[in-house]
Design a protein around this motif. Structure first.
Motif, PDB file in Angstrom:
ATOM      1  N   ILE A  20       4.570  -4.056 -42.056  1.00 29.10           N
ATOM      2  CA  ILE A  20       4.420  -5.487 -42.328  1.00 29.10           C
ATOM      3  C   ILE A  20       2.979  -5.926 -42.067  1.00 29.10           C
ATOM      4  O   ILE A  20       2.403  -6.700 -42.833  1.00 29.10           O
ATOM      5  CB  ILE A  20       5.426  -6.304 -41.486  1.00 29.10           C
ATOM      6  CG1 ILE A  20       6.868  -5.933 -41.873  1.00 29.10           C
ATOM      7  CG2 ILE A  20       5.196  -7.802 -41.654  1.00 29.10           C
ATOM      8  CD1 ILE A  20       7.928  -6.411 -40.888  1.00 29.10           C
ATOM      9  N   ASN A  23       0.657  -5.105 -44.946  1.00 27.05           N
ATOM     10  CA  ASN A  23       0.852  -6.077 -46.026  1.00 27.05           C
ATOM     11  C   ASN A  23       0.170  -7.409 -45.721  1.00 27.05           C
ATOM     12  O   ASN A  23      -0.524  -7.979 -46.569  1.00 27.05           O
ATOM     13  CB  ASN A  23       2.348  -6.308 -46.279  1.00 27.05           C
ATOM     14  CG  ASN A  23       2.993  -5.158 -46.991  1.00 27.05           C
ATOM     15  OD1 ASN A  23       2.549  -4.765 -48.068  1.00 27.05           O
ATOM     16  ND2 ASN A  23       4.034  -4.604 -46.415  1.00 27.05           N
ATOM     17  N   LYS A  24       0.361  -7.918 -44.513  1.00 22.02           N
ATOM     18  CA  LYS A  24      -0.197  -9.222 -44.141  1.00 22.02           C
ATOM     19  C   LYS A  24      -1.721  -9.179 -44.059  1.00 22.02           C
ATOM     20  O   LYS A  24      -2.398 -10.140 -44.440  1.00 22.02           O
ATOM     21  CB  LYS A  24       0.390  -9.718 -42.824  1.00 22.02           C
ATOM     22  CG  LYS A  24       1.871 -10.047 -42.908  1.00 22.02           C
ATOM     23  CD  LYS A  24       2.110 -11.237 -43.809  1.00 22.02           C
ATOM     24  CE  LYS A  24       3.569 -11.622 -43.840  1.00 22.02           C
ATOM     25  NZ  LYS A  24       3.841 -12.656 -44.844  1.00 22.02           N
ATOM     26  N   GLU A  27      -2.918  -9.196 -47.619  1.00 27.49           N
ATOM     27  CA  GLU A  27      -2.717 -10.553 -48.157  1.00 27.49           C
ATOM     28  C   GLU A  27      -3.798 -11.516 -47.680  1.00 27.49           C
ATOM     29  O   GLU A  27      -4.156 -12.444 -48.390  1.00 27.49           O
ATOM     30  CB  GLU A  27      -1.352 -11.110 -47.731  1.00 27.49           C
ATOM     31  CG  GLU A  27      -0.184 -10.577 -48.495  1.00 27.49           C
ATOM     32  CD  GLU A  27       1.151 -11.090 -47.926  1.00 27.49           C
ATOM     33  OE1 GLU A  27       1.167 -12.151 -47.247  1.00 27.49           O
ATOM     34  OE2 GLU A  27       2.167 -10.414 -48.160  1.00 27.49           O
ATOM     35  N   ASN A  28      -4.302 -11.279 -46.465  1.00 30.66           N
ATOM     36  CA  ASN A  28      -5.330 -12.146 -45.889  1.00 30.66           C
ATOM     37  C   ASN A  28      -6.745 -11.705 -46.247  1.00 30.66           C
ATOM     38  O   ASN A  28      -7.716 -12.238 -45.696  1.00 30.66           O
ATOM     39  CB  ASN A  28      -5.156 -12.221 -44.369  1.00 30.66           C
ATOM     40  CG  ASN A  28      -4.065 -13.198 -43.967  1.00 30.66           C
ATOM     41  OD1 ASN A  28      -4.318 -14.387 -43.833  1.00 30.66           O
ATOM     42  ND2 ASN A  28      -2.839 -12.707 -43.814  1.00 30.66           N
ATOM     43  N   SER A  43       0.814  -1.284 -49.857  1.00 27.37           N
ATOM     44  CA  SER A  43      -0.052  -2.359 -50.387  1.00 27.37           C
ATOM     45  C   SER A  43      -1.414  -1.838 -50.840  1.00 27.37           C
ATOM     46  O   SER A  43      -2.439  -2.469 -50.624  1.00 27.37           O
ATOM     47  CB  SER A  43      -0.257  -3.461 -49.345  1.00 27.37           C
ATOM     48  OG  SER A  43       0.890  -4.252 -49.245  1.00 27.37           O
ATOM     49  N   LEU A 112       0.598  -9.903 -36.218  1.00 26.26           N
ATOM     50  CA  LEU A 112       1.282 -10.784 -37.167  1.00 26.26           C
ATOM     51  C   LEU A 112       1.183 -12.249 -36.740  1.00 26.26           C
ATOM     52  O   LEU A 112       0.967 -13.128 -37.581  1.00 26.26           O
ATOM     53  CB  LEU A 112       2.742 -10.362 -37.337  1.00 26.26           C
ATOM     54  CG  LEU A 112       2.947  -8.964 -37.916  1.00 26.26           C
ATOM     55  CD1 LEU A 112       4.416  -8.600 -37.905  1.00 26.26           C
ATOM     56  CD2 LEU A 112       2.368  -8.866 -39.311  1.00 26.26           C
ATOM     57  N   LEU A 115      -2.434 -13.480 -37.273  1.00 28.77           N
ATOM     58  CA  LEU A 115      -2.663 -13.785 -38.690  1.00 28.77           C
ATOM     59  C   LEU A 115      -1.978 -15.096 -39.090  1.00 28.77           C
ATOM     60  O   LEU A 115      -2.577 -15.933 -39.762  1.00 28.77           O
ATOM     61  CB  LEU A 115      -2.151 -12.644 -39.581  1.00 28.77           C
ATOM     62  CG  LEU A 115      -2.985 -11.365 -39.559  1.00 28.77           C
ATOM     63  CD1 LEU A 115      -2.209 -10.227 -40.189  1.00 28.77           C
ATOM     64  CD2 LEU A 115      -4.309 -11.576 -40.277  1.00 28.77           C
ATOM     65  N   ALA A 116      -0.733 -15.279 -38.660  1.00 28.16           N
ATOM     66  CA  ALA A 116       0.039 -16.459 -39.050  1.00 28.16           C
ATOM     67  C   ALA A 116      -0.547 -17.756 -38.492  1.00 28.16           C
ATOM     68  O   ALA A 116      -0.359 -18.822 -39.072  1.00 28.16           O
ATOM     69  CB  ALA A 116       1.495 -16.315 -38.606  1.00 28.16           C
TER      70      ALA A 116
END
Length: 120
Positions: A20, A23-24, A27-28, A43, A112, A115-116
């Protein structure tokens, strides 16, 4: 600033946090390298099974338990990251001391969550 990150303990299992995280990070817009036990791609990031001489690493984010980290202390230090993130379950005071001796910043945090919350 691109915070080139090595996901240490990368996994091909979509249920694993390391998967995960790859992927994150992608994405960032963060450049990602990955090291794990099994070759594959997540990814668009190829997981390496040998620890390469990565350059210009900002962050190494750990997804390997403290017992399994021991064999990699010197290798991780030699990569000269600016930061090492100890994700939940990877906290390791012994390794913290080694990183301190080499002036490498570390934190016990969750990649995670960082990042969030735009704290990465």
């Amino acid at each position: 600033m691109n915070k080139k990150t090595l996901v240490f303990g990368a996994s091909l299992n979509p249920n694993r946090y390391a998967y995960i995280a790859i992927n994150k990070l992608v994405e960032n817009g963060i450049e990602v390298e990955a090291f794990g036990l099994e070759k594959g791609t997540v990814s668009g990031v190829e997981i390496q099974t040998a620890l390469l001489p990565y350059t210009d690493l900002h962050t190494i984010t750990l997804y390997v338990n403290p017992t399994n980290q021991k064999g990699y202390y010197n290798a991780i230090v030699s990569l000269k990251p600016k930061r090492v993130i100890f994700n939940p379950g990877t906290e390791n005071p012994e390794f913290y001391d080694i990183l301190k001796q080499h002036d490498i910043y570390f934190e016990a945090a969750c990649t995670l969550v960082l990042l969030a919350t735009n704290q990465y």
